[in-house]
Design a protein around this motif. Structure first.
Motif, short mmCIF file in Angstrom:
data_model
loop_
_atom_site.label_atom_id
_atom_site.label_comp_id
_atom_site.label_asym_id
_atom_site.label_seq_id
_atom_site.Cartn_x
_atom_site.Cartn_y
_atom_site.Cartn_z
N SER A 156 0.86 -1.18 0.00
CA SER A 156 0.00 0.00 0.00
C SER A 156 0.89 1.23 0.00
CB SER A 156 -0.89 0.00 1.25
OG SER A 156 -1.57 1.23 1.37
N GLY A 157 0.81 1.99 -1.06
CA GLY A 157 1.59 3.21 -1.17
C GLY A 157 0.80 4.20 -2.01
N TRP A 158 1.41 4.70 -3.09
CA TRP A 158 0.66 5.55 -4.01
C TRP A 158 -0.42 4.75 -4.70
CZ3 TRP A 158 5.73 7.95 -6.32
CH2 TRP A 158 6.29 8.81 -5.37
N ILE A 159 -0.17 3.46 -4.89
CA ILE A 159 -1.19 2.54 -5.36
C ILE A 159 -1.15 1.30 -4.48
CG2 ILE A 159 -1.12 3.36 -7.76
CD1 ILE A 159 0.57 0.90 -8.43
N THR A 160 -2.20 0.52 -4.58
CA THR A 160 -2.26 -0.75 -3.86
C THR A 160 -2.08 -1.88 -4.84
OG1 THR A 160 -3.72 0.19 -2.18
CG2 THR A 160 -3.70 -2.21 -2.40
N SER A 161 -1.27 -2.86 -4.47
CA SER A 161 -1.05 -3.97 -5.39
C SER A 161 -0.95 -5.27 -4.62
CB SER A 161 0.23 -3.74 -6.22
OG SER A 161 1.34 -3.53 -5.37
N TYR A 162 -1.23 -6.35 -5.34
CA TYR A 162 -1.27 -7.68 -4.76
C TYR A 162 -0.57 -8.68 -5.68
CZ TYR A 162 -5.03 -5.82 -1.84
OH TYR A 162 -5.77 -5.06 -0.96
N ALA A 163 -0.03 -9.71 -5.07
CA ALA A 163 0.44 -10.84 -5.86
C ALA A 163 -0.76 -11.55 -6.46
CB ALA A 163 1.23 -11.81 -4.97
N GLU A 164 -0.58 -12.13 -7.63
CA GLU A 164 -1.69 -12.81 -8.30
C GLU A 164 -2.26 -13.92 -7.43
OE1 GLU A 164 -2.30 -10.46 -11.43
OE2 GLU A 164 -3.38 -12.34 -11.11
N SER A 165 -1.41 -14.57 -6.68
CA SER A 165 -1.84 -15.73 -5.88
C SER A 165 -2.76 -15.36 -4.72
CB SER A 165 -0.62 -16.47 -5.34
OG SER A 165 0.16 -15.60 -4.53
N VAL A 166 -2.82 -14.09 -4.36
CA VAL A 166 -3.65 -13.69 -3.22
C VAL A 166 -4.77 -12.74 -3.61
CG1 VAL A 166 -1.65 -13.98 -1.69
CG2 VAL A 166 -2.29 -11.68 -2.48
N LYS A 167 -4.80 -12.30 -4.85
CA LYS A 167 -5.85 -11.37 -5.29
C LYS A 167 -7.23 -11.97 -5.04
CE LYS A 167 -3.67 -8.53 -8.85
NZ LYS A 167 -3.58 -8.24 -10.31
N GLY A 168 -8.11 -11.15 -4.50
CA GLY A 168 -9.47 -11.60 -4.22
C GLY A 168 -9.61 -12.28 -2.87
N ARG A 169 -8.50 -12.61 -2.24
CA ARG A 169 -8.55 -13.28 -0.94
C ARG A 169 -7.94 -12.41 0.17
NH1 ARG A 169 -5.70 -17.76 -0.04
NH2 ARG A 169 -4.06 -17.25 -1.55
#
Length: 121
Positions: free
Chosen positions: A51-64
């Motif tokens: 979490s910074g200027w944008i929020t990002s996730y690894a593909e393996s955890v997206k949606g969870r």
């Protein structure tokens, strides 16, 4: 001296949830990126979320998994839902002196001590 202290790890059954917390002291990170990595024994660090200027996730955890932060408390959270045995790892909180997120652990300056998450099948 900057310190990051994690809490919230533990043992949970597959499909369950956990929430990790990480509170920083010694410096304010309200304008900088904070995130989570994880590491399995004998393996390299794996980016989980930031979490910074944008929020990002690894593909393996997206949606969870969901990362959030309370800048007033200098704290970042990781809500982990629908956990899978493959999520079993030591989870580390990290922070850097930039709002840019990075998938490379070498770009992150500050690290917590790690908290164990174990998901049983």
């Amino acid at each position: 001296q900057v310190q990051l202290v994690e809490s919230g790890g533990g043992l949970v059954q597959a499909g369950g949830s956990l929430r990790l917390s990480c509170t920083a002291s010694g410096r304010t990170f309200s304008g900088d990126a904070m995130g989570w990595f994880r590491q399995a024994p004998g393996k390299d660090f794996e980016f989980v979320a930031a979490s910074g200027w944008i929020t990002s996730y690894a593909e393996s955890v997206k949606g969870r998994f969901t990362i959030s932060r309370d800048n007033a408390k200098n704290t970042v959270y990781l809500q982990m839902n629908n956990l899978e045995p493959e999520d079993t790892d030591v989870y580390y909180c990290a922070a850097r002196t930039s709002g840019l997120r990075s998938y490379n652990r070498l770009d992150w300056t500050y690290w917590g001590q790690g908290t164990q998450v174990t998901v049983s099948s």
